[in-house]
Design a protein around this motif. Structure first.
Motif, short mmCIF file in Angstrom:
data_model
loop_
_atom_site.label_atom_id
_atom_site.label_comp_id
_atom_site.label_asym_id
_atom_site.label_seq_id
_atom_site.Cartn_x
_atom_site.Cartn_y
_atom_site.Cartn_z
N ASP A 97 72.40 48.70 -27.46
CA ASP A 97 71.62 48.40 -28.66
C ASP A 97 71.38 46.90 -28.84
N ASP A 98 71.23 46.17 -27.75
CA ASP A 98 71.01 44.73 -27.84
C ASP A 98 69.70 44.46 -28.55
N PRO A 99 69.75 43.72 -29.66
CA PRO A 99 68.50 43.46 -30.39
C PRO A 99 67.60 42.42 -29.72
N TYR A 100 68.09 41.72 -28.69
CA TYR A 100 67.31 40.65 -28.07
C TYR A 100 66.93 40.93 -26.63
N VAL A 101 67.69 41.74 -25.92
CA VAL A 101 67.43 41.98 -24.51
C VAL A 101 67.17 43.47 -24.32
N ASP A 102 66.01 43.80 -23.79
CA ASP A 102 65.65 45.19 -23.57
C ASP A 102 66.57 45.82 -22.53
N ARG A 103 67.20 46.91 -22.90
CA ARG A 103 68.14 47.58 -22.00
C ARG A 103 67.47 47.94 -20.67
N GLY A 104 66.24 48.40 -20.72
CA GLY A 104 65.54 48.77 -19.49
C GLY A 104 65.39 47.60 -18.53
N PHE A 105 65.10 46.42 -19.05
CA PHE A 105 65.00 45.24 -18.19
C PHE A 105 66.34 44.91 -17.56
N SER A 106 67.41 45.02 -18.34
CA SER A 106 68.75 44.75 -17.81
C SER A 106 69.10 45.72 -16.69
N GLU A 107 68.82 47.00 -16.93
CA GLU A 107 69.15 48.00 -15.92
C GLU A 107 68.28 47.86 -14.68
N GLU A 108 67.02 47.51 -14.87
CA GLU A 108 66.12 47.30 -13.74
C GLU A 108 66.61 46.14 -12.87
N THR A 109 67.01 45.06 -13.51
CA THR A 109 67.54 43.91 -12.77
C THR A 109 68.83 44.29 -12.06
N ALA A 110 69.70 45.02 -12.73
CA ALA A 110 70.97 45.44 -12.12
C ALA A 110 70.74 46.32 -10.91
N GLU A 111 69.76 47.22 -10.99
CA GLU A 111 69.47 48.10 -9.86
C GLU A 111 68.98 47.34 -8.64
N ALA A 112 68.43 46.16 -8.84
CA ALA A 112 67.95 45.35 -7.72
C ALA A 112 69.09 44.71 -6.95
N MET A 113 70.29 44.78 -7.50
CA MET A 113 71.46 44.13 -6.89
C MET A 113 72.47 45.20 -6.46
N PRO A 114 72.50 45.56 -5.18
CA PRO A 114 73.34 46.66 -4.73
C PRO A 114 74.84 46.46 -4.99
N SER A 115 75.30 45.23 -5.02
CA SER A 115 76.74 44.99 -5.21
C SER A 115 77.13 44.79 -6.67
N LEU A 116 76.17 44.93 -7.58
CA LEU A 116 76.46 44.73 -9.00
C LEU A 116 76.95 46.02 -9.64
N ARG A 117 78.07 45.91 -10.33
CA ARG A 117 78.59 47.04 -11.10
C ARG A 117 78.33 46.75 -12.58
N THR A 118 77.79 47.72 -13.28
CA THR A 118 77.46 47.49 -14.68
C THR A 118 78.41 48.25 -15.60
#
Length: 148
Positions: A97-118
């Protein structure tokens, strides 16, 4: 947004965090509707305006450097190919529920990084590090070390 002598760098550098391959040129001010000042109920989130460096006494000494940074041509935030090839353990928190950062953008960026655990959570909002930093850091460090 309160500014004080304790955290002037936040105000000075914050606008540059929105740059992605160019100068911000005071983006919040430039992109605001013409009648923006007429409605005192409009929210500005965490945007920084040049008038902050006039109105806030603790920021006045930084107005010139803030103006220089607003005109600085910043590079792209990241290179997607580099992120895809990243092979180091890393972790990030995604606030549902971040009021400033769109969750979808965060998840999209995270998916681009195979070694990133969220850690996707609604336990905190945008300021989780400020409100519960030790817990969040410990959890992220655990993720980096292979935990859950």
């Amino acid at each position: 947004m309160p500014f004080n002598a304790r955290n002037p760098l936040y105000a000075v550098l914050h606008e540059s965090s929105y740059a992605d391959g160019g100068a911000t040129r005071w983006s919040a001010e430039r992109t605001a509707p013409e009648d923006f000042g007429a409605d005192s109920l409009l929210l500005t989130g965490e945007h920084i305006f040049p008038w902050h460096f006039e109105d806030c006494a603790d920021l006045r000494p930084y107005r010139q450097v803030a103006a220089v940074l607003a005109e600085h041509p910043w590079p792209r935030l990241y290179d997607a190919d580099v992120l895809a090839d990243l092979d180091v353990p890393c972790a990030a928190i995604v606030y549902v529920d971040d009021p400033y950062v769109d969750r979808g953008f965060s998840e999209e960026t995270a998916e681009a990084m195979p070694s990133l655990r969220t850690w996707v959570t609604n336990e905190h909002l945008h300021n989780g590090l400020r409100t519960d930093g030790e817990h969040i850091f410990d959890r992220l460090l655990g993720l980096v070390r292979g935990g859950a």
